[in-house]
Design a protein around this motif. Structure first.
Motif, PDB file in Angstrom:
ATOM      1  N   LEU A 128       0.835  -1.175  -0.025  1.00 43.63           N
ATOM      2  CA  LEU A 128       0.129   0.145  -0.035  1.00 43.63           C
ATOM      3  C   LEU A 128       0.791   1.289   0.025  1.00 43.63           C
ATOM      4  O   LEU A 128       1.629   1.456   0.763  1.00 43.63           O
ATOM      5  CB  LEU A 128      -0.832   0.013   1.400  1.00 43.63           C
ATOM      6  N   ASP A 129       0.563   1.992  -1.093  1.00 48.26           N
ATOM      7  CA  ASP A 129       1.478   3.472  -1.236  1.00 48.26           C
ATOM      8  C   ASP A 129       0.484   4.458  -0.086  1.00 48.26           C
ATOM      9  O   ASP A 129      -0.542   4.405  -0.180  1.00 48.26           O
ATOM     10  CB  ASP A 129       1.228   3.983  -2.446  1.00 48.26           C
ATOM     11  N   LEU A 130       1.299   5.129   0.602  1.00 48.71           N
ATOM     12  CA  LEU A 130       0.871   6.375   1.620  1.00 48.71           C
ATOM     13  C   LEU A 130       0.143   7.424   0.585  1.00 48.71           C
ATOM     14  O   LEU A 130      -0.955   7.947   0.988  1.00 48.71           O
ATOM     15  CB  LEU A 130       1.671   6.614   2.528  1.00 48.71           C
ATOM     16  N   GLY A 131       0.687   7.614  -0.597  1.00 46.85           N
ATOM     17  CA  GLY A 131       0.364   8.909  -1.251  1.00 46.85           C
ATOM     18  C   GLY A 131      -0.721   8.788  -2.409  1.00 46.85           C
ATOM     19  O   GLY A 131      -0.095   8.662  -3.614  1.00 46.85           O
ATOM     20  N   LEU A 132      -1.943   8.519  -2.048  1.00 48.86           N
ATOM     21  CA  LEU A 132      -2.894   8.167  -3.063  1.00 48.86           C
ATOM     22  C   LEU A 132      -3.610   9.400  -3.357  1.00 48.86           C
ATOM     23  O   LEU A 132      -3.807  10.224  -2.512  1.00 48.86           O
ATOM     24  CB  LEU A 132      -3.725   7.090  -2.620  1.00 48.86           C
ATOM     25  N   PRO A 133      -4.166   9.315  -4.603  1.00 46.38           N
ATOM     26  CA  PRO A 133      -4.934  10.543  -5.009  1.00 46.38           C
ATOM     27  C   PRO A 133      -6.197  10.717  -4.501  1.00 46.38           C
ATOM     28  O   PRO A 133      -6.749  12.096  -4.172  1.00 46.38           O
ATOM     29  CB  PRO A 133      -5.013  10.429  -6.620  1.00 46.38           C
ATOM     30  N   ALA A 186      -5.576   6.044   6.080  1.00 53.70           N
ATOM     31  CA  ALA A 186      -6.837   5.964   6.155  1.00 53.70           C
ATOM     32  C   ALA A 186      -7.407   4.785   5.497  1.00 53.70           C
ATOM     33  O   ALA A 186      -8.167   3.981   6.024  1.00 53.70           O
ATOM     34  CB  ALA A 186      -7.886   7.200   5.496  1.00 53.70           C
ATOM     35  N   VAL A 187      -6.624   4.473   4.297  1.00 52.41           N
ATOM     36  CA  VAL A 187      -7.039   3.140   3.578  1.00 52.41           C
ATOM     37  C   VAL A 187      -6.665   1.882   4.625  1.00 52.41           C
ATOM     38  O   VAL A 187      -7.421   1.005   4.726  1.00 52.41           O
ATOM     39  CB  VAL A 187      -6.208   3.087   2.372  1.00 52.41           C
ATOM     40  N   LEU A 188      -5.344   2.124   5.337  1.00 58.50           N
ATOM     41  CA  LEU A 188      -4.849   1.146   6.067  1.00 58.50           C
ATOM     42  C   LEU A 188      -5.879   0.914   7.388  1.00 58.50           C
ATOM     43  O   LEU A 188      -6.375  -0.317   7.666  1.00 58.50           O
ATOM     44  CB  LEU A 188      -3.712   1.689   6.779  1.00 58.50           C
ATOM     45  N   GLU A 189      -6.541   1.911   7.983  1.00 55.47           N
ATOM     46  CA  GLU A 189      -7.349   1.965   9.027  1.00 55.47           C
ATOM     47  C   GLU A 189      -8.540   1.189   8.497  1.00 55.47           C
ATOM     48  O   GLU A 189      -9.176   0.339   9.198  1.00 55.47           O
ATOM     49  CB  GLU A 189      -7.652   3.227   9.686  1.00 55.47           C
ATOM     50  N   LYS A 190      -9.414   1.669   7.381  1.00 61.06           N
ATOM     51  CA  LYS A 190     -10.595   0.993   6.990  1.00 61.06           C
ATOM     52  C   LYS A 190     -10.275  -0.425   6.575  1.00 61.06           C
ATOM     53  O   LYS A 190     -11.067  -1.486   6.895  1.00 61.06           O
ATOM     54  CB  LYS A 190     -10.801   1.736   5.604  1.00 61.06           C
ATOM     55  N   ALA A 191      -9.239  -0.828   5.967  1.00 59.48           N
ATOM     56  CA  ALA A 191      -8.822  -2.069   5.531  1.00 59.48           C
ATOM     57  C   ALA A 191      -8.613  -3.099   7.005  1.00 59.48           C
ATOM     58  O   ALA A 191      -9.109  -4.113   6.754  1.00 59.48           O
ATOM     59  CB  ALA A 191      -7.617  -2.218   4.773  1.00 59.48           C
ATOM     60  N   ARG A 192      -8.105  -2.681   8.129  1.00 60.87           N
ATOM     61  CA  ARG A 192      -7.972  -3.544   9.060  1.00 60.87           C
ATOM     62  C   ARG A 192      -9.170  -3.727   9.722  1.00 60.87           C
ATOM     63  O   ARG A 192      -9.401  -4.619  10.731  1.00 60.87           O
ATOM     64  CB  ARG A 192      -7.102  -2.570  10.236  1.00 60.87           C
ATOM     65  N   ALA A 193     -10.257  -3.025   9.372  1.00 62.13           N
ATOM     66  CA  ALA A 193     -11.617  -3.219   9.970  1.00 62.13           C
ATOM     67  C   ALA A 193     -12.225  -4.757   9.521  1.00 62.13           C
ATOM     68  O   ALA A 193     -12.922  -5.131  10.158  1.00 62.13           O
ATOM     69  CB  ALA A 193     -12.726  -2.186   9.840  1.00 62.13           C
ATOM     70  N   PHE A 194     -11.772  -5.162   8.320  1.00 60.80           N
ATOM     71  CA  PHE A 194     -12.175  -6.503   7.994  1.00 60.80           C
ATOM     72  C   PHE A 194     -11.358  -7.185   7.146  1.00 60.80           C
ATOM     73  O   PHE A 194     -11.345  -8.250   6.814  1.00 60.80           O
ATOM     74  CB  PHE A 194     -13.243  -5.878   6.627  1.00 60.80           C
ATOM     75  N   TYR A 195      -9.779  -6.925   7.271  1.00 60.56           N
ATOM     76  CA  TYR A 195      -8.750  -7.595   6.805  1.00 60.56           C
ATOM     77  C   TYR A 195      -7.383  -7.823   7.414  1.00 60.56           C
ATOM     78  O   TYR A 195      -7.028  -6.721   8.230  1.00 60.56           O
ATOM     79  CB  TYR A 195      -8.271  -6.901   5.395  1.00 60.56           C
ATOM     80  N   ASP A 196      -7.352  -9.071   7.675  1.00 64.78           N
ATOM     81  CA  ASP A 196      -6.064  -9.229   8.887  1.00 64.78           C
ATOM     82  C   ASP A 196      -4.985  -9.957   8.095  1.00 64.78           C
ATOM     83  O   ASP A 196      -3.961 -10.276   8.995  1.00 64.78           O
ATOM     84  CB  ASP A 196      -6.654 -10.240   9.911  1.00 64.78           C
ATOM     85  N   GLY A 197      -4.684  -9.946   6.782  1.00 62.49           N
ATOM     86  CA  GLY A 197      -3.578 -10.370   6.198  1.00 62.49           C
ATOM     87  C   GLY A 197      -2.391  -9.132   6.216  1.00 62.49           C
ATOM     88  O   GLY A 197      -2.777  -8.086   6.802  1.00 62.49           O
TER      89      GLY A 197
END
Length: 229
Positions: free
Chosen positions: A55-60, A66-77
């Motif tokens: 995952l790149d931190l600098g997304l448009p 924020a992507v990381l936080e949202k992903a961690r709500a349902f993804y544990d890989g």
């Protein structure tokens, strides 16, 4: 019949990253998946359930954290961060929010693949039944609270053992100072990095072949520590 390849999702808006990273992942035996933005990346994680995410931190469209936080709500890989931001606070915030590791841009593909392999091994190990873990000539049995080095028992204080257990449970992952302090000593000690440094030094004295050149518990400068496999 060929083995099922592990799927690696790369979330990055730079076409050149996909152009060289996709073939590199493919050549290393993985199935590369692509997303060019945060929202697309979150949908891809939910749809494809990849074995790991880069995952790149600098997304448009949204910040990578924020992507990381949202992903961690349902993804544990495993999630590895790619970032051109070299400020330590950025790395620390990403790790505290659930990233397994980070690689700074520009980066070498060899290093990224090595860190990816470690994260995938750690993820696989976390799903195995609990049991003694061998780290070189050090064996840690968390269930029995026993530690040996070269077959000899190592005496640890309760806090030393608790800190070692935290390292063992996250072998290969970068653990930030704050994450370690809060998990072992509580929120009141979240900023006591010198306190943590003392206990890490004590563990090194008892477990490392050469405490002055640690090979087991290694320092990630300005960020935290990592237990090597």
């Amino acid at each position: 019949m060929s083995a099922v390849r592990q799927r690696i999702l790369v979330i990055d808006d730079e076409p050149q990253i996909h152009r060289f990273l996709g073939p590199a992942l493919d050549a290393a035996g993985y199935e590369p998946l692509r997303a060019d933005g945060g929202q697309e990346g979150l949908r891809a994680i939910a749809l494809w359930s990849p074995d790991a995410v880069v995952l790149d931190l600098g997304l448009p469209d949204m910040d990578g954290k924020a992507v990381l936080e949202k992903a961690r709500a349902f993804y544990d890989g495993p999630i590895l961060i790619l970032s051109a931001r070299d400020r330590e606070i950025e790395k620390i915030q990403a790790l505290d929010r659930g990233a397994n590791d980070y690689v700074e841009k520009p980066f070498g593909v060899g290093e990224l693949l090595a860190r990816l392999r470690v994260a995938l091994r750690q993820s696989t190990a976390s799903r195995r039944p609990a049991g003694p873990m061998s780290l070189g000539d050090v064996v840690v049995d968390l269930d029995r609270r026993l530690v040996t080095k070269a077959g000899l028992a190592v005496k640890l204080s309760p806090k030393e053992f608790e800190l070692l257990a935290r390292f063992v449970q996250a072998t290969g992952k970068v653990l930030t100072h704050k994450e370690l302090l809060v998990s072992v000593w509580g929120v009141a000690h979240a900023e006591d990095t010198q306190y943590l440094r003392v206990f890490v030094g004590q563990l090194r004295q008892k477990l490392e072949d050469d405490p002055s050149k640690p090979a087991l518990i290694v320092t990630e400068p300005g960020v935290g520590y990592r237990m090597r496999e």
